[in-house]
Write an enzyme that holds these catalytic residues in place. Structure first.
Site, PDB file in Angstrom:
ATOM      1  N   HIS A  91       7.166  -7.267   8.476  1.00 34.73           N
ATOM      2  CA  HIS A  91       6.632  -6.444   9.537  1.00 34.73           C
ATOM      3  C   HIS A  91       5.916  -7.462  10.523  1.00 34.73           C
ATOM      4  O   HIS A  91       5.570  -6.917  11.710  1.00 34.73           O
ATOM      5  CB  HIS A  91       5.667  -5.582   9.159  1.00 34.73           C
ATOM      6  CG  HIS A  91       6.507  -4.340   8.488  1.00 34.73           C
ATOM      7  ND1 HIS A  91       6.692  -3.217   9.405  1.00 34.73           N
ATOM      8  CD2 HIS A  91       7.170  -3.991   7.349  1.00 34.73           C
ATOM      9  CE1 HIS A  91       7.490  -2.339   8.282  1.00 34.73           C
ATOM     10  NE2 HIS A  91       7.796  -2.998   7.175  1.00 34.73           N
ATOM     11  N   ARG A 104      -6.441  -3.121  15.615  1.00 27.32           N
ATOM     12  CA  ARG A 104      -7.035  -3.332  14.616  1.00 27.32           C
ATOM     13  C   ARG A 104      -7.768  -4.467  14.832  1.00 27.32           C
ATOM     14  O   ARG A 104      -7.423  -5.390  15.523  1.00 27.32           O
ATOM     15  CB  ARG A 104      -6.179  -3.557  13.395  1.00 27.32           C
ATOM     16  CG  ARG A 104      -6.320  -2.743  12.128  1.00 27.32           C
ATOM     17  CD  ARG A 104      -5.272  -3.182  11.177  1.00 27.32           C
ATOM     18  NE  ARG A 104      -4.524  -4.050  11.541  1.00 27.32           N
ATOM     19  CZ  ARG A 104      -4.435  -5.454  11.294  1.00 27.32           C
ATOM     20  NH1 ARG A 104      -5.637  -5.974  10.750  1.00 27.32           N
ATOM     21  NH2 ARG A 104      -3.539  -6.344  11.521  1.00 27.32           N
ATOM     22  N   ASP A 143       2.147 -10.711  17.634  1.00 24.02           N
ATOM     23  CA  ASP A 143       2.336  -9.492  17.186  1.00 24.02           C
ATOM     24  C   ASP A 143       3.584  -9.013  16.609  1.00 24.02           C
ATOM     25  O   ASP A 143       4.784  -9.480  17.404  1.00 24.02           O
ATOM     26  CB  ASP A 143       1.852  -8.095  18.046  1.00 24.02           C
ATOM     27  CG  ASP A 143       1.147  -7.161  17.482  1.00 24.02           C
ATOM     28  OD1 ASP A 143       1.227  -6.992  16.191  1.00 24.02           O
ATOM     29  OD2 ASP A 143       0.415  -6.346  18.124  1.00 24.02           O
ATOM     30  N   ARG A 170       0.767  -1.167  -0.106  1.00 26.31           N
ATOM     31  CA  ARG A 170      -0.110  -0.086   0.094  1.00 26.31           C
ATOM     32  C   ARG A 170       0.815   1.399   0.064  1.00 26.31           C
ATOM     33  O   ARG A 170       1.837   1.241   0.781  1.00 26.31           O
ATOM     34  CB  ARG A 170      -0.819  -0.139   1.180  1.00 26.31           C
ATOM     35  CG  ARG A 170      -1.848   0.915   1.470  1.00 26.31           C
ATOM     36  CD  ARG A 170      -3.162   0.602   0.375  1.00 26.31           C
ATOM     37  NE  ARG A 170      -4.214   1.489   1.001  1.00 26.31           N
ATOM     38  CZ  ARG A 170      -4.292   2.639   0.561  1.00 26.31           C
ATOM     39  NH1 ARG A 170      -3.437   3.435   0.029  1.00 26.31           N
ATOM     40  NH2 ARG A 170      -5.314   3.465   0.948  1.00 26.31           N
TER      41      ARG A 170
END
Ligand code: GDG
Length: 729
Positions: free
Chosen positions: A163, A271, A370, A9
């Protein structure tokens, strides 16, 4: 030379405002950090602008407007978004990489589209990339891109950063296309991960799935060295610090304080995702109110869940579950003036987030997995008065750095509940001590620092690749080797045996010389200008059995024994082997514990072989054995030589290099050649004259000048040299 950042993105949001397109730069941490790069000169950021390819008539305008912002669009069709992005990226890779294998779908159509879109990105890159450029690719949507680019531009500099977590091999192996994924990731020069565990898992997966050689964090594959390293991502700490004291944020904070009075805020921001542990967090809060009613009206949970992927059924289900649980808690504990859970399913402007960070006495972050988790760092950076308590899951990458947080296992709801009580009651001094330490970490390892150390390391890796790499013997080198051979009148050729003249066999007794090899050696020694020396770690009896009848020189057991043609074997003087009685029992305990391993005894050395041991276990035991023997060997004047699936213990004086050097003394050779595949052959390469043709077999990381891939290439080379002689004679 420019730098091109690539991510799925682009850091931009395009909205349609009454028929007018509006372009807003996104404020995410990555965009800020990389701003220092992509906004400079003709550098660029390439990615999907977030709108569908269907709006064809707008493409030129969008491209032109983005270009002014140094952005370059890759347009995706609706089908690509659903198969490549929602499909393979988010329904295959995301669940596997976050340890939720039951959620993973393995659809051929997802994979096909993933390959196609990665190709589309590659093609877009080649519209703007030139040789000498640096390309930095981001995240799991583009795992194939490094390899695809490398195929067309072998020398270009490519960085890759993941990531999200890299899972353990046991998870990663489930993916049907695992080898293709790793093969393409290794197209990068430097692979960056948030934590050391991610690096470890990555190296373990490549070692098990692909034919690589690894040494610490360097991976040799396809004649290149790739480095995998930890770069924990930071945030723009200064931005959050100054936001916290800005007038807008102070106003927001004051308004919040007024509506919540003196009750304490526990903040939760994520999120919508099953990896974030939202339900377990609500359960812990429920237990708190149930078991400690004194907190009723004294604390509340402020929970923001940012909408994400809620067209996917698992996400929709999760959302329904959260709605239910929040409703249930609120229905049971709500009072006239107080709501226990303030739940928002939407996103907020950053000024509001900052006000919440500023106000929350406790920030509760308990993901199941995470990669890093930036919210935890943003909370810390916003606590300019050093108060507040961060509760952080040990499963978040950030827990490796923010060790002064109250660290919890998010699956242990009881532990999370107790951590909330600890946080609510933590004395001010302790809060300050912990928060100050964490603020120092967040400030030092900020996003600019992250970008800088990554980019510096990428350049270093590129330079290291150049200096360490031997050249493959191909057309030009071959003709040099051959011409000099033809011209020379006194040649010496040192040949290692295992791995150089014959292939690597799991049973060492099966690696005997074949007809073809005998013929090659016969042809070489038939030339009176040639002096051929076999330099091996093998026992002298074995070499004698195999080559004793040939007029050939031999060095056995790395130099303990030597034989000049037509004379007898002689032993190096001054060696002793009483030490074996101390070392052998230790090796025997390793043989007893490690199925498939065995001891080989030579006259002045002991060898522990693990070539038949289960992959991974052998390496583990070998490391362990070396640690055990380290001091004993030094004490007794011994040397430990780790080789290809072997560890050899021998007298320090014994060394292929030292012995080979004696062959060179006063002999005035005008052509010197040495071939070998092992650590022990490196000693030999190092003592050869600079002009010698030193050739490493099977790896291009060596003190040798050149390399060949395997014994078959060696034989081909030796055959062609032997033929040269017949032409000249
Ligand atoms: C992936 C990895 C890794 C959140 N709500 C709002 C909002 N945010 C911002 C936060 C933070 C960012 O979104 C979330 O970052 P995280 O790191 O927590 O999580 P992911 O989006 O899953 O990111 C993760 C990260 O990549 C970086 O490598 O840390 O592990 O999963 O910056 O502030 N921003 C605004 N309104 C919101 O309501 N404006």
């Amino acid at each position: 030379m420019k730098t091109i950042i690539v991510s799925n993105r682009l850091p931009v949001k395009i909205t349609n405002n009454n028929g007018e397109m509006e372009f807003r730069q996104s404020e995410g941490g990555l965009a800020t950090g990389l701003g220092s790069i992509y906004r400079q000169g003709n550098n660029m950021w390439l990615g999907w602008p977030g709108i569908e390819a269907a709006d064809e008539e707008n493409h030129d305008e969008i491209t032109a407007r983005l270009e002014k912002m140094n952005l370059y669009p890759v347009f995706l069709t609706q089908e690509e978004i659903s198969l490549y992005y929602e499909g393979f990226s988010n329904e295959t890779l995301w669940p596997i990489f976050h340890y939720h294998p039951t959620y993973a779908r393995y659809e051929q159509s997802y994979w096909d589209s993933y390959v196609e879109v990665n190709k589309k990105f590659k093609e877009a890159i080649f519209k703007i990339a030139e040789p000498g450029d640096t390309i930095w690719i981001h995240d799991y949507q583009l795992l194939l891109l490094p390899g695809m680019i490398r195929q067309e531009q072998p020398n270009i500099t490519i960085g890759f950063f993941l990531h999200i977590p890299f899972p353990s091999y046991e998870l990663f192996r489930l993916i049907p296309w695992r080898a293709e994924i790793l093969d393409n990731m290794l197209g990068a020069d430097l692979l960056g991960f948030h934590t050391f565990d991610d690096v470890r898992h990555f190296i373990s997966a490549v070692s098990r799935i692909l034919p690589v050689h690894t040494s610490a964090n360097e991976i040799s594959y396809n004649e290149r060295v790739v480095v995998a390293e930890t770069f924990p991502m930071g945030i723009d700490d200064k931005k959050f610090e100054s936001l916290a004291d800005s007038s807008e944020v102070l106003e927001n904070a004051a308004a919040l304080r007024e509506s919540f009075g003196s009750s304490k805020m526990i903040l939760s921001i994520d999120r919508l995702d099953y990896s974030k542990g939202i339900l377990q967090r609500l359960q812990a809060f429920d237990i708190l109110l149930q078991k400690n009613p004194e907190y009723i009206e004294k604390v509340f949970l402020y929970m923001i869940v940012v909408p994400s992927r809620d067209t996917v059924s698992q996400y929709k289900d999760l959302r329904d579950e959260i709605d239910k649980l929040v409703g249930n808690i609120n229905a049971r504990y709500r009072t006239l003036n107080w709501t226990p859970v303030n739940y928002y399913y939407r996103s907020f402007p950053v000024e509001m987030l900052s006000a919440l960070y500023k106000m929350a006495e406790v920030c509760l972050i308990s993901p199941m997995r995470d990669g890093m988790n930036l919210v935890s760092k943003e909370y810390v950076a916003s606590r300019t008065n050093n108060t507040g308590v961060l509760i952080l899951s040990e499963m978040a990458g950030a827990a490796k750095e923010l060790i002064d947080a109250v660290i919890v296992n998010p699956n242990n709801v009881g532990e999370v509940y107790r951590a909330i009580i600890e946080a609510l009651n933590m004395p001010l001094e302790e809060q300050q001590r912990r928060m100050q330490a964490m603020r120092e970490v967040v400030s030092k390892f900020n996003i600019r620092h992250w970008v800088k150390i990554y980019m510096d390391r990428l350049q270093e890796v590129k330079a290291m690749q150049g200096s360490m790499q031997a050249k493959h013997v191909e057309y030009q080198t071959l003709s040099l080797i051959e011409t000099q051979y033809s011209r020379a009148t006194r040649r010496i050729i040192f040949l290692d045996y295992d791995g150089t003249l014959v292939g690597f066999k799991s049973n060492i007794d099966l690696a005997f010389p074949d007809e073809d090899l005998y013929n090659i050696l016969q042809q070489l020694i038939a030339d009176p200008a040639n002096h051929v020396v076999i330099v091996s770690g093998r026992k002298y009896q074995t070499l004698e059995d195999w080559f004793g009848k040939m007029p050939i020189d031999m060095i056995a057991e790395h130099g303990v024994w030597q034989k000049h043609k037509d004379s007898e074997w002689i032993k190096m003087p001054g060696l002793y082997n009483q030490w074996k009685q101390d070392i052998r029992p230790i090796l025997e305990t390793y043989v007893d514990r490690t199925p498939g391993s065995f001891i080989e005894e030579k006259s002045y050395s002991l060898v522990w072989h693990y070539r038949k041991v289960e992959e991974g276990l052998g390496e583990l035991r070998a490391n362990d054995l070396m640690n055990t023997l380290r001091f004993i060997t030094v004490d007794r004047g011994l040397q430990m030589l780790p080789g290809n699936k072997v560890i050899e213990i021998k007298n320090v004086e014994v060394n292929k290099g030292k012995v080979a050097a004696t062959w060179l003394d006063n002999m005035n050779y005008d052509y010197v050649m040495a071939l070998g595949d092992d650590h022990t052959d490196e000693d030999m390469f190092k003592v050869m004259p600079e002009t010698a043709f030193t050739i490493k077999i099977g790896s291009n990381i060596s003190a040798a000048r050149f390399f060949l891939r395997d014994y078959k290439e060696v034989r081909r080379l030796l055959k062609s040299l032997a033929l040269k002689r017949s032409v000249n004679v």
